[in-house]
Design an enzyme around this catalytic site. Structure first.
Site, PDB file in Angstrom:
ATOM      1  N   TRP A   1       0.824  -1.206   0.000  1.00 63.99           N
ATOM      2  CA  TRP A   1       0.000   0.000   0.000  1.00 63.99           C
ATOM      3  C   TRP A   1       0.860   1.258   0.000  1.00 63.99           C
ATOM      4  O   TRP A   1       0.536   2.240  -0.670  1.00 63.99           O
ATOM      5  CB  TRP A   1      -0.955  -0.033   1.180  1.00 63.99           C
TER       6      TRP A   1
ATOM      7  N   GLY B   1     -10.190   3.216   3.262  1.00 62.82           N
ATOM      8  CA  GLY B   1     -11.329   2.922   2.408  1.00 62.82           C
ATOM      9  C   GLY B   1     -11.098   1.668   1.597  1.00 62.82           C
ATOM     10  O   GLY B   1     -10.095   0.970   1.768  1.00 62.82           O
TER      11      GLY B   1
ATOM     12  N   ALA C   1      -4.171  -2.613  -3.120  1.00 66.63           N
ATOM     13  CA  ALA C   1      -2.955  -2.042  -3.704  1.00 66.63           C
ATOM     14  C   ALA C   1      -2.728  -2.563  -5.114  1.00 66.63           C
ATOM     15  O   ALA C   1      -2.244  -1.834  -5.990  1.00 66.63           O
ATOM     16  CB  ALA C   1      -1.759  -2.368  -2.817  1.00 66.63           C
TER      17      ALA C   1
ATOM     18  N   LYS D   1     -12.866  -4.421  10.064  1.00 73.17           N
ATOM     19  CA  LYS D   1     -13.305  -5.174   8.884  1.00 73.17           C
ATOM     20  C   LYS D   1     -12.339  -6.298   8.556  1.00 73.17           C
ATOM     21  O   LYS D   1     -12.717  -7.298   7.937  1.00 73.17           O
ATOM     22  CB  LYS D   1     -13.496  -4.240   7.682  1.00 73.17           C
TER      23      LYS D   1
ATOM     24  N   ASP E   1     -15.211  -0.705   2.469  1.00 70.47           N
ATOM     25  CA  ASP E   1     -13.988  -1.450   2.762  1.00 70.47           C
ATOM     26  C   ASP E   1     -14.302  -2.886   3.162  1.00 70.47           C
ATOM     27  O   ASP E   1     -13.552  -3.818   2.842  1.00 70.47           O
ATOM     28  CB  ASP E   1     -13.209  -0.740   3.874  1.00 70.47           C
TER      29      ASP E   1
ATOM     30  N   ASN F   1      -6.267 -10.882   4.454  1.00 67.26           N
ATOM     31  CA  ASN F   1      -7.087 -11.366   5.569  1.00 67.26           C
ATOM     32  C   ASN F   1      -8.087 -12.412   5.092  1.00 67.26           C
ATOM     33  O   ASN F   1      -8.294 -13.430   5.758  1.00 67.26           O
ATOM     34  CB  ASN F   1      -7.813 -10.186   6.228  1.00 67.26           C
TER      35      ASN F   1
ATOM     36  N   VAL G   1       2.075  -9.031   6.575  1.00 61.20           N
ATOM     37  CA  VAL G   1       1.363  -8.914   7.842  1.00 61.20           C
ATOM     38  C   VAL G   1      -0.132  -9.145   7.623  1.00 61.20           C
ATOM     39  O   VAL G   1      -0.738  -8.585   6.716  1.00 61.20           O
ATOM     40  CB  VAL G   1       1.589  -7.525   8.469  1.00 61.20           C
TER      41      VAL G   1
END
Length: 338
Positions: free
Chosen positions: A14, A139, A143, A194, A247, A259, A282
């Protein structure tokens, strides 16, 4: 807007994508990171293949081994580092800064031990005389799509509307558009929480459940995110916007989401340690699950999905049993706040 010098703290996916947006807008971008090979690659090959295999960056984007050099003469500083190291990096930045800068962050998470939001950490570690009010950039944004200049709309949130407008002008162009908001608590909690729901949505996919189940976890996940956020002082309207439901949709439905991919692997029976090792990035939703669960317990906020994911990740609870328990919870009205 006049040309700005922006120090981007963190050359992850990002951070790299946002650096390109800033460069496209004519600003001077100085990326800082602590992996020497990655910094050298950005400067010499104009690539960041750890995250983007086929993307060539503009030669004007420069990366620095030295944090002091990256910060030298900066008009603005953008933090894009994992939540768990934000405080450490902010301390380092504060020790070097010798002038007032606009401070922004584009990370999503809660600090593991303190449960604090990232803007709070930055406020605590960077003296007010060295910075503006913190601006949160958040938001629905992969990426992988922003780096190829796909249309992206996100939010710039700050307690100071003028600071948010500065960031709006700094980033906005024909493919990247920002809207302002003054609800920092809402925008940050939406962005952090989220990730938990995305882990759950991925797990349902890995277990073989269909679209009905995925729609259920996203909508009921949004309900419990909103409950916690409002308890912390956020406006419920924020969760219906880009940083909220927007998001959550993009993170909870897409293979681009780390995630979601982590949850998918959990659903297929992989061990968490193996998932984290194979991902190489991560997974904020893992640590945020613990922080959010503890915060919900502390504030007495009903968050059954977060609780179930916490039990699976941190207590070794069987994932199918966790789903069974949610489906057999006491009956509730849809808009109940407890």
């Amino acid at each position: 807007m006049d040309k700005q010098r922006v120090a981007v703290i963190g050359p992850g996916s990002w951070g790299t994508a946002l650096s390109q947006v800033l460069n496209d807008n004519g600003h001077e971008v100085r990326i800082w990171g602590n992996i020497a090979e990655q910094i050298d690659e950005i400067n010499q090959a104009h690539t960041n293949t750890r995250y983007f295999k086929d993307t060539v960056l503009d030669e004007k984007i420069k990366a620095y081994h030295s944090l002091a050099e990256a910060l030298d003469g900066a008009d603005a500083v953008l933090f894009v580092v994992p939540t768990k190291v934000t405080r450490l990096v902010a301390k380092q930045v504060a020790q070097i800064l010798d002038h007032n800068v606009k401070v922004m962050h584009a990370s999503k998470g809660l600090e593991p031990d303190s449960h604090e939001r990232i803007s709070t950490i930055l406020e605590e570690e960077i003296p007010s005389e060295l910075r503006s009010e913190i601006v949160v950039v958040s938001g629905p944004s992969h990426a992988e799509e922003t780096i190829v200049r796909d249309i992206t709309l996100i939010t710039a949130a700050s307690k100071d509307l003028e600071a948010a407008k500065y960031v709006q002008k700094l980033f906005s162009n024909h493919y990247f558009r920002l809207y302002t908001n003054t609800d920092v608590v809402g925008v940050e909690t939406a962005g952090a929480l989220k990730n938990i729901i995305a882990v759950g949505a991925g797990a349902l996919h890995g277990l073989g459940y269909g679209d009905n189940a995925k729609a259920a976890i996203i909508t009921r996940g949004l309900a419990e995110i909103t409950r916690l956020g409002v308890k912390l002082g956020a406006s419920p309207l924020t969760y219906s916007g880009l940083s909220g439901v927007g998001d959550l949709i993009v993170t909870g439905t897409s293979i681009h989401s780390r995630n979601w991919r982590a949850g998918d692997a959990l659903g297929r029976g992989e061990k968490l340690a193996d998932i984290e090792a194979n991902m190489g990035m991560v997974i904020e939703g893992i640590s945020t699950t613990k922080a959010a669960y503890e915060l919900a317990q502390e504030l007495d906020v009903y968050m059954p999905i977060t609780q179930a994911i916490y039990k699976v990740i941190y207590q070794g609870h069987d994932i199918k049993e966790a789903i069974f328990e949610i489906m057999n919870n006491e009956f509730k009205a849809e808009n109940e706040w407890s």
